[in-house]
Design an enzyme around this catalytic site. Structure first.
Site, PDB file in Angstrom:
ATOM      1  N   SER A 241      39.578  45.132  31.836  1.00 47.79           N
ATOM      2  CA  SER A 241      40.886  45.241  32.479  1.00 47.79           C
ATOM      3  C   SER A 241      41.443  43.848  32.707  1.00 47.79           C
ATOM      4  O   SER A 241      40.681  42.871  32.844  1.00 47.79           O
ATOM      5  CB  SER A 241      40.749  45.959  33.823  1.00 47.79           C
ATOM      6  OG  SER A 241      41.960  45.919  34.565  1.00 47.79           O
TER       7      SER A 241
ATOM      8  N   TYR B 227      37.019  48.017  42.340  1.00 47.04           N
ATOM      9  CA  TYR B 227      37.427  48.081  40.936  1.00 47.04           C
ATOM     10  C   TYR B 227      37.473  46.686  40.314  1.00 47.04           C
ATOM     11  O   TYR B 227      36.968  46.464  39.208  1.00 47.04           O
ATOM     12  CB  TYR B 227      38.799  48.747  40.826  1.00 47.04           C
ATOM     13  CG  TYR B 227      39.264  48.950  39.408  1.00 47.04           C
ATOM     14  CD1 TYR B 227      38.778  50.003  38.643  1.00 47.04           C
ATOM     15  CD2 TYR B 227      40.190  48.082  38.826  1.00 47.04           C
ATOM     16  CE1 TYR B 227      39.202  50.189  37.336  1.00 47.04           C
ATOM     17  CE2 TYR B 227      40.614  48.265  37.515  1.00 47.04           C
ATOM     18  CZ  TYR B 227      40.115  49.324  36.778  1.00 47.04           C
ATOM     19  OH  TYR B 227      40.530  49.496  35.473  1.00 47.04           O
TER      20      TYR B 227
END
Length: 286
Positions: free
Chosen positions: A149, A162
């Site tokens: 990501s 996350y």
């Protein structure tokens, strides 16, 4: 059928996609199918995988099969990788896309939600790698793709579990590269999407009391899938999905004081909608 297999033996490329039931994984599986690959689809939700398998066959897959696999379960990953290899005697490409999100500051995040995010996103990627890398090394060729990501490169408020998990995935990809540099035909690819319009936001384990949306600019999963396929074919090591990612990483690195005071709070505003705002929007739409 277009030939994409570059290793020993006959036939189409043998590809596995972990987390293929929706989002980036589903789009990547269909994109690989369109090349004529044999495509193995792995996820927990077999019913959703059956739908994706039909789409893959319609797109031109040499074959498509589904396997129930939870990346939190080491034995399930081992069995799924062994099955995938056993079908055609090799594995050419494995793409790991499985992931979940939780929102909230570190002190707000529910302990179990935080554990699940780190376990699924980071330790799940490590589990997949632990079973795939020995196969690639034995074959002396093949590609493992880890989908990370943009948030594996920068810090943002309110998503600590996350962000930590995705920084870890980037570190894992770097470790795998250096540990396998002795085999030039074994490739490890790290792909870092920015905001992607997928179900991951709807299914977030939210501890912040908000309805979550991907911050702009938002890419469709099919765009990320095309980037992943190009990275596989070009043996790229690390790929961002947009120039916006590059600009944000440069800002985070070059002017951290400005990032911390300005960009972080902006991200927090654009990536959350309060439940009251969401209710108003739903009433207006209905």
């Amino acid at each position: 059928m277009t030939e994409h297999h570059h290793s020993t033996g006959e036939g189409a490329t043998v590809s596995l996609v972990v987390g293929a039931s929706s989002g980036i994984g589903r789009a990547t599986a269909i994109a690989l199918a369109a090349r004529g690959d044999h495509v193995g689809l792995l996820a927990r939700r077999v019913d959703a995988l059956e739908d994706v398998a039909r789409e893959c066959r319609a797109a031109g897959a040499a074959s498509a099969w589904v396997t129930s696999c939870d990346v939190d379960e080491d034995d399930e990953v081992a069995a799924a990788v062994a099955e995938g290899r056993g079908r055609h005697g090799r594995l050419d490409v494995v793409v790991h896309c499985a992931g979940i999100v939780t929102y909230g500051r570190v002190e707000e995040a529910d302990a179990e939600d935080a554990r699940r995010v780190v376990h699924t996103n980071l330790l799940g990627a490590m589990t997949v790698a632990r079973h795939v890398v020995p196969v690639l090394r034995e074959q002396r060729r093949g590609t493992l793709v880890l989908v990370g990501s943009l948030l594996g490169h920068v810090a943002v408020p309110g998503m600590t579990p996350y962000v930590v998990s995705k920084w870890g995935v980037r570190a894992l990809a770097r470790q795998l590269h250096i540990e396998n540099i002795d085999l030039p035909d074994v490739h490890v690819v790290h792909v870092a999407p920015g905001s992607v319009d997928t179900e991951i936001y709807d299914e977030a384990l939210d501890d912040a009391g908000a309805v979550n949306t991907p911050p702009p600019p938002v890419l469709p999963p099919e765009s990320v899938a095309r980037t992943i396929v190009r990275a596989i074919e070009q043996h790229r090591r690390s790929v961002q999905t947009s120039l916006v990612n590059q600009a944000l990483i440069a800002a985070f690195t070059a002017v951290p004081w400005a990032w911390d005071r300005l960009v972080g709070p902006v991200f927090e505003r654009v990536s959350h909608r309060s439940t009251e705002t969401a209710d108003r929007e739903a009433r207006r739409a209905g």
